[in-house]
Structures are given as structure tokens and as C-alpha cells.
Enzyme design. Structure first.
Site, PDB file in Angstrom:
ATOM      1  CD  GLU A  27      -2.696  -1.320   0.017  1.00 33.46           C
ATOM      2  OE1 GLU A  27      -2.671  -2.397  -0.610  1.00 33.46           O
ATOM      3  OE2 GLU A  27      -3.335  -0.318  -0.375  1.00 33.46           O
TER       4      GLU A  27
ATOM      5  CG  ASP B 124      10.659  13.383 -28.494  1.00 34.09           C
ATOM      6  OD1 ASP B 124      10.679  13.022 -29.680  1.00 34.09           O
ATOM      7  OD2 ASP B 124      11.319  12.856 -27.590  1.00 34.09           O
TER       8      ASP B 124
ATOM      9  NE  ARG C 123      12.567  10.726 -25.560  1.00 38.98           N
ATOM     10  CZ  ARG C 123      12.688  10.286 -26.805  1.00 38.98           C
ATOM     11  NH1 ARG C 123      13.083   9.048 -27.003  1.00 38.98           N
ATOM     12  NH2 ARG C 123      12.445  11.058 -27.843  1.00 38.98           N
TER      13      ARG C 123
END
Ligand SMILES: Nc1nonc1C(=O)N[C@@H]1CC[C@H](O)C1
Length: 250
Positions: A120, A173, A158
Site C-alpha cells: 500500500e 518530441d 532522453r
């Protein structure tokens, strides 16, 4: 870029260290991922890493002492490697929603330690004492923080100079300029009667640049108009978006 990871399932990170752009970045020494497993700090016979929640209720939490030892070890290594205290990031649905701007900020903030929860989650006092920032990859509940950690690793890697073959890729991108990406096409020129837009076959690089920018602006307007609210469009972008809207007027 050095990233430390605390996870009960370190083998999962082979997905980023052993494949694709991130795998190449690791082999080139542009990205280093070091893993710490809280189970390695368990001293009981069953190597326990979970514990019951105070107040009862379903599920377990990550055991505090083994988790904290792993976080501290990762943080110390990060400081040794980068001569700066790492930012410790806990992946959880309660965190700041991750977007490209957030990735850029985290990638630029120096070494990172990513804490992947299981069960949890983790004790709130560990969040208060050992976590610098909580980050969420989306409003849904996963079984562990490993995939969110790998999402962040991939997106941040990236942005490291040299990781992408053509550095322009990172800039073009989606979201790098706050816009959705333009449509892309490759061979064959016709698929089921659908042709590649003529401009992309023209060889006119300036017309291609303007077409791609117009498509990005138009797509963002059509699919995610709220992203445009936070954009300060320049004159060319305004002109191209207005032209796109005019062409799409009902
Ligand atoms: N969405 C998310 N963005 O970052 N992390 C999550 C996420 O669902 N985490 C799980 C919650 C409990 C379990 O411990 C791991």
C-alpha cells in the site's frame, strides 16, 4: 546522469538498462543506474520487508527500517558519485503529476534516488523525513512504483546530451515545446490508398518545418486545447494555428 533506485524487484530495471535508447546510454556510460533492495537489509529469517498498518485495514506497508537503510545507502552513494546530495523522489499517486516540464526539472536537478513503493506504500514519516518530492505518473493505482520509476528514467535519459542519436529528436518530441507531436510518415508512399502528404515529399525543408509546426499546433488545439493555455505562441505559431483552425471550421 546517475540515478539510484530503491526497489524490491531490481531485476525489473533490466527493461531500461538492457534495451533501446536507455540501454545504449548505459553501455555508453551516459546513464548509470544503481539499485538497492530493502530486502538486503532484512536480518530476520524470513527477510521481512513489509509490515502491518497501524489502525488495521487491508494490505501492508513497506517495513520502515529496511526501506530507510536502502534509501540512506542510495543517497550516500549518489553523494559520493556526484559530489552533491541527490534529490530523493518517491513515486506515488499522491505525487505531483509528471509532465515534460517536470521531467526537465528533475533531470536538471542533479543525481536522483527513485524510491519504488510496493504494497500500500510507505510510512508517512518516511515521506516526511527521507523523501524530497513525490511524483505521480498518472491517476491510477499500480502494484508497484517500479514502472513509474522506469517511466521517469526513460524520459529523463532522453534529455541527456548524446543519448539520442539526433539531439533534435528530443526537441521535436511531443511536449518538449509544450505541444503534441506532428503526424509522422515513412515508406510506402501509399497505404490502403492513403498517401503521404505531398509537402513531405517536396524536399523543401522550410515548408516541411512550417507544415510540421502547423500540424503540432493544430493537433494540440483539437486534442489537448488546455495545453495551449500555458503557451506563449510567437507570431509564426499564431499565424499557423489560425490557418489550421480556419481550415477546420465546420
Ligand atoms: N500512479 C503512480 N504514479 O507513481 N506511482 C504510482 C502508483 O500507482 N504506485 C503504486 C501505489 C501503491 C504501490 O505501492 C505502488
Amino acid at each position: 546522469m546517475w540515478i539510484g533506485v530503491v526497489s524490491l524487484f531490481p531485476g525489473m530495471f533490466e527493461a531500461v538498462t538492457g534495451f533501446g535508447v536507455t540501454g545504449r546510454a548505459v553501455s555508453q556510460g551516459l546513464l548509470e543506474i544503481e539499485l538497492w533492495n530493502p530486502r538486503d537489509y532484512a536480518t530476520d529469517r524470513h527477510r521481512t520487508v513489509d509490515d502491518r498498518p497501524y489502525g488495521g485495514g487491508p494490505g501492508m506497508l513497506m517495513k520502515v527500517d529496511t526501506l530507510r537503510q536502502a534509501i540512506h545507502a542510495a543517497r550516500e552513494q549518489g553523494e559520493r558519485r556526484s559530489h552533491a546530495p541527490p534529490k530523493v523522489v518517491y513515486l506515488s499517486p499522491q505525487g505531483r503529476p509528471l509532465d515534460q516540464r517536470g521531467v526537465q526539472q528533475l533531470a536538471a536537478s542533479g543525481p536522483l534516488v527513485l524510491v519504488a513503493g510496493r504494497y500500500e506504500g510507505i510510512d508517512e514519516r518516511v515521506v516526511e523525513s527521507d523523501i524530497d518530492e513525490e511524483v505521480s505518473i498518472g491517476d491510477y493505482v499500480l502494484s508497484g512504483g517500479e514502472l513509474p520509476a522506469m517511466v521517469l528514467i526513460d524520459a529523463a535519459a532522453r534529455l541527456v546530451p548524446g543519448v539520442l542519436g539526433h539531439q533534435g529528436s528530443a526537441v521535436e518530441d511531443s511536449f518538449s515545446d509544450g505541444l503534441l507531436d506532428c503526424p509522422h510518415y515513412t515508406r510506402p508512399e501509399t497505404i490502403d490508398g492513403r498517401r503521404v502528404p505531398d509537402v513531405l515529399l517536396s524536399g523543401n525543408h522550410e515548408m516541411i518545418r512550417r507544415w510540421r509546426l502547423k500540424q503540432s499546433l493544430g493537433r494540440t488545439w483539437l486534442r489537448r486545447p488546455e495545453l495551449l493555455q500555458s503557451q506563449a505562441l510567437n507570431a509564426e505559431q499564431r499565424e499557423l494555428l489560425e490557418a489550421f483552425i480556419a481550415e477546420h471550421a465546420d
